[in-house]
Enzyme design. Structure first.
Site, PDB file in Angstrom:
ATOM      1  N   ASP A   1      62.958   8.992  57.413  1.00  0.00           N
ATOM      2  CA  ASP A   1      62.466   8.585  58.724  1.00  0.00           C
ATOM      3  C   ASP A   1      60.977   8.896  58.848  1.00  0.00           C
ATOM      4  O   ASP A   1      60.171   8.060  59.286  1.00  0.00           O
ATOM      5  CB  ASP A   1      63.262   9.324  59.800  1.00  0.00           C
ATOM      6  CG  ASP A   1      63.094   8.717  61.186  1.00  0.00           C
ATOM      7  OD1 ASP A   1      62.363   7.711  61.319  1.00  0.00           O
ATOM      8  OD2 ASP A   1      63.695   9.237  62.139  1.00  0.00           O
TER       9      ASP A   1
ATOM     10  N   LYS B   1      63.547  18.682  48.774  1.00  0.00           N
ATOM     11  CA  LYS B   1      62.924  20.002  48.924  1.00  0.00           C
ATOM     12  C   LYS B   1      63.805  21.014  48.213  1.00  0.00           C
ATOM     13  O   LYS B   1      64.282  21.997  48.765  1.00  0.00           O
ATOM     14  CB  LYS B   1      62.772  20.341  50.417  1.00  0.00           C
ATOM     15  CG  LYS B   1      61.897  21.561  50.688  1.00  0.00           C
ATOM     16  CD  LYS B   1      60.466  21.398  50.215  1.00  0.00           C
ATOM     17  CE  LYS B   1      59.645  22.639  50.608  1.00  0.00           C
ATOM     18  NZ  LYS B   1      58.313  22.634  49.966  1.00  0.00           N
TER      19      LYS B   1
ATOM     20  N   TYR C   1      70.954  14.267  61.200  1.00  0.00           N
ATOM     21  CA  TYR C   1      71.246  13.346  62.287  1.00  0.00           C
ATOM     22  C   TYR C   1      72.738  13.270  62.619  1.00  0.00           C
ATOM     23  O   TYR C   1      73.105  12.896  63.726  1.00  0.00           O
ATOM     24  CB  TYR C   1      70.740  11.942  61.941  1.00  0.00           C
ATOM     25  CG  TYR C   1      69.241  11.794  61.965  1.00  0.00           C
ATOM     26  CD1 TYR C   1      68.398  12.891  61.915  1.00  0.00           C
ATOM     27  CD2 TYR C   1      68.646  10.542  62.019  1.00  0.00           C
ATOM     28  CE1 TYR C   1      67.030  12.748  61.924  1.00  0.00           C
ATOM     29  CE2 TYR C   1      67.275  10.391  62.035  1.00  0.00           C
ATOM     30  CZ  TYR C   1      66.465  11.498  61.979  1.00  0.00           C
ATOM     31  OH  TYR C   1      65.102  11.361  61.986  1.00  0.00           O
TER      32      TYR C   1
ATOM     33  N   ASP D   1      57.345   6.102  58.268  1.00  0.00           N
ATOM     34  CA  ASP D   1      56.301   5.955  59.283  1.00  0.00           C
ATOM     35  C   ASP D   1      54.933   6.273  58.693  1.00  0.00           C
ATOM     36  O   ASP D   1      53.937   5.604  58.997  1.00  0.00           O
ATOM     37  CB  ASP D   1      56.579   6.887  60.469  1.00  0.00           C
ATOM     38  CG  ASP D   1      57.557   6.273  61.464  1.00  0.00           C
ATOM     39  OD1 ASP D   1      58.330   5.385  61.060  1.00  0.00           O
ATOM     40  OD2 ASP D   1      57.562   6.696  62.633  1.00  0.00           O
TER      41      ASP D   1
ATOM     42  N   ASP E   1      56.821  17.681  50.603  1.00  0.00           N
ATOM     43  CA  ASP E   1      55.482  18.004  51.069  1.00  0.00           C
ATOM     44  C   ASP E   1      54.416  17.454  50.130  1.00  0.00           C
ATOM     45  O   ASP E   1      53.406  16.894  50.566  1.00  0.00           O
ATOM     46  CB  ASP E   1      55.314  19.510  51.291  1.00  0.00           C
ATOM     47  CG  ASP E   1      55.899  20.352  50.175  1.00  0.00           C
ATOM     48  OD1 ASP E   1      56.554  19.802  49.266  1.00  0.00           O
ATOM     49  OD2 ASP E   1      55.714  21.585  50.207  1.00  0.00           O
TER      50      ASP E   1
END
Length: 374
Positions: A244, A188, A141, A248, A220
């Site tokens: 982020d 990751k 970001y 959600d 994952d």
């Protein structure tokens, strides 16, 4: 005592849900004998329309002069094709960077009253309570270089430094000490160099907290385990983009994205905002769920204003209203799968839900005061 709050209602449903959060704060002030001074300013699409930019200077100044920032939501499809610096989200990113909050706290709880509504089976989600700690000022970001050639190519850079990881890791471990003393760091590291550094630094910081259990999980795999076995997690620490997305996803445990609150801490002034977006498709219809914004006000009371008792009162008022069966539109999915609460599942508008929480808050505070008086 007066608390100075910068109110940035933003776009879409932001003003509607923020209005209900302010209703609860005003009620608290009246019941508790203190005052709030609210300074309302523009951000996002609303600011672009009025001033030409997503973060006006007067908005930033108001935020810096406040004890906390209460934010609704930003975003509008009319600016989807605008240059990056003239999109509503650019105002929020600039605000976060200017205020310096580097850790975003996103608590997620499975409410018993919503067990028949949440997409995850009650026997899997019941009792789930976790805190996602998302690094907020690094990663894709904010890192440079970044470039966009329309229709041709694009580039974003993911970059982290050890100090950036260390400071957010300390927030996570300190939070775990006040919870179930477990941190799961999500990365990751089998593919990304930034994640290799992330895992190395988090492991090093973890040694300073021998009372907290640390484990690591690939993003994952975690995305699957979060839904299939949410009770195993307490504090979840992760980088900006992963946080982020995963927060959600975690909303399904709570029944709706409209239930989730967040606090951005660590900077000059903390920012408090519900996790959901501006939802322009339902703006003005009275369908928005204000409980995430009201829970965000509770986080502000707890983290910025150091009013733990009042924060707990607000959260208990939310539980009370849900237990009575009151629901906004997003909380009525699948309501027929389990027996309805004793008061029945009743659909209410955004404003009606706020009024119900206000009423329940008065009852909760009166009970708490009566208990302490005994």
């Amino acid at each position: 005592m007066t608390h100075r709050i910068a109110v940035l209602a933003g776009d879409g449903i932001g003003p509607e849900v923020t209005c209900e959060a302010l209703r609860i704060l005003r009620a608290l002030a009246e019941l508790g004998g203190y005052t709030f001074h609210f300074t309302e300013r523009l951000i996002g699409a609303a600011a672009i329309r009025e001033t030409g930019g997503p973060l006006p200077q007067e908005t930033l100044e108001a935020a810096l002069e406040s004890d906390a920032v209460l934010l609704g939501a930003v975003g509008s499809p009319e600016f989807d094709s605008a240059p990056a610096h003239l999109r509503p989200e650019a105002g929020l990113l600039a605000l976060r960077q200017a205020l310096g909050g580097f850790a975003n706290l996103r608590p997620v709880a499975a409410y018993d009253a919503l067990a028949g509504i949440a997409p995850v089976r009650a026997e899997v989600a019941s009792g789930a309570s976790l805190l996602i700690v998302r690094e907020l000022l690094g990663g894709l970001y904010f890192s440079e270089p970044r470039a966009y050639q329309p229709g041709e190519a694009a580039c974003n850079t993911m970059r982290y430094t050890a100090p950036e990881i260390e400071r957010v890791a300390h927030i996570a471990f300190q939070a775990a000490r006040n919870r179930r003393q477990r941190v799961t760091s999500v990365d990751k590291a089998n593919v990304l160099e930034t994640s290799r550094l992330w895992r190395e630094v988090v492991t090093r910081v973890g040694r300073e907290y021998p009372d907290v259990v640390l484990d690591h999980c690939y993003v994952d795999s975690f995305a699957m385990l979060l839904i299939s076995n949410p009770l195993r997690y307490d504090v979840v620490l992760t980088e900006n983009l992963f946080g982020d997305i995963l927060s959600d996803e975690a909303a399904v445990l709570a029944g709706s994205l409209g239930m989730l609150a967040s606090a951005t801490v660590g900077g000059a002034v903390d920012i408090f905002e519900p996790v959901h977006g501006s939802a322009p498709d339902i703006a003005g219809t009275g369908a928005a769920n204000p409980l995430g914004a009201i829970a965000t006000a509770a986080l502000m009371l707890r983290h910025a204003l150091r009013r733990e008792g009042e924060a707990a009162d607000v959260e208990n008022a939310i539980r009370e209203v849900l237990a009575e069966g009151w629901r906004t539109a997003d909380l009525l999915r699948g309501a027929g799968r389990t027996p309805a609460p004793s008061y029945g599942s009743r659909r209410v508008t955004t404003a009606e839900m706020g009024a119900l929480v206000e009423r329940a808050l008065a009852d909760v505070m009166n009970m708490r005061h009566a208990y302490h008086a005994v």
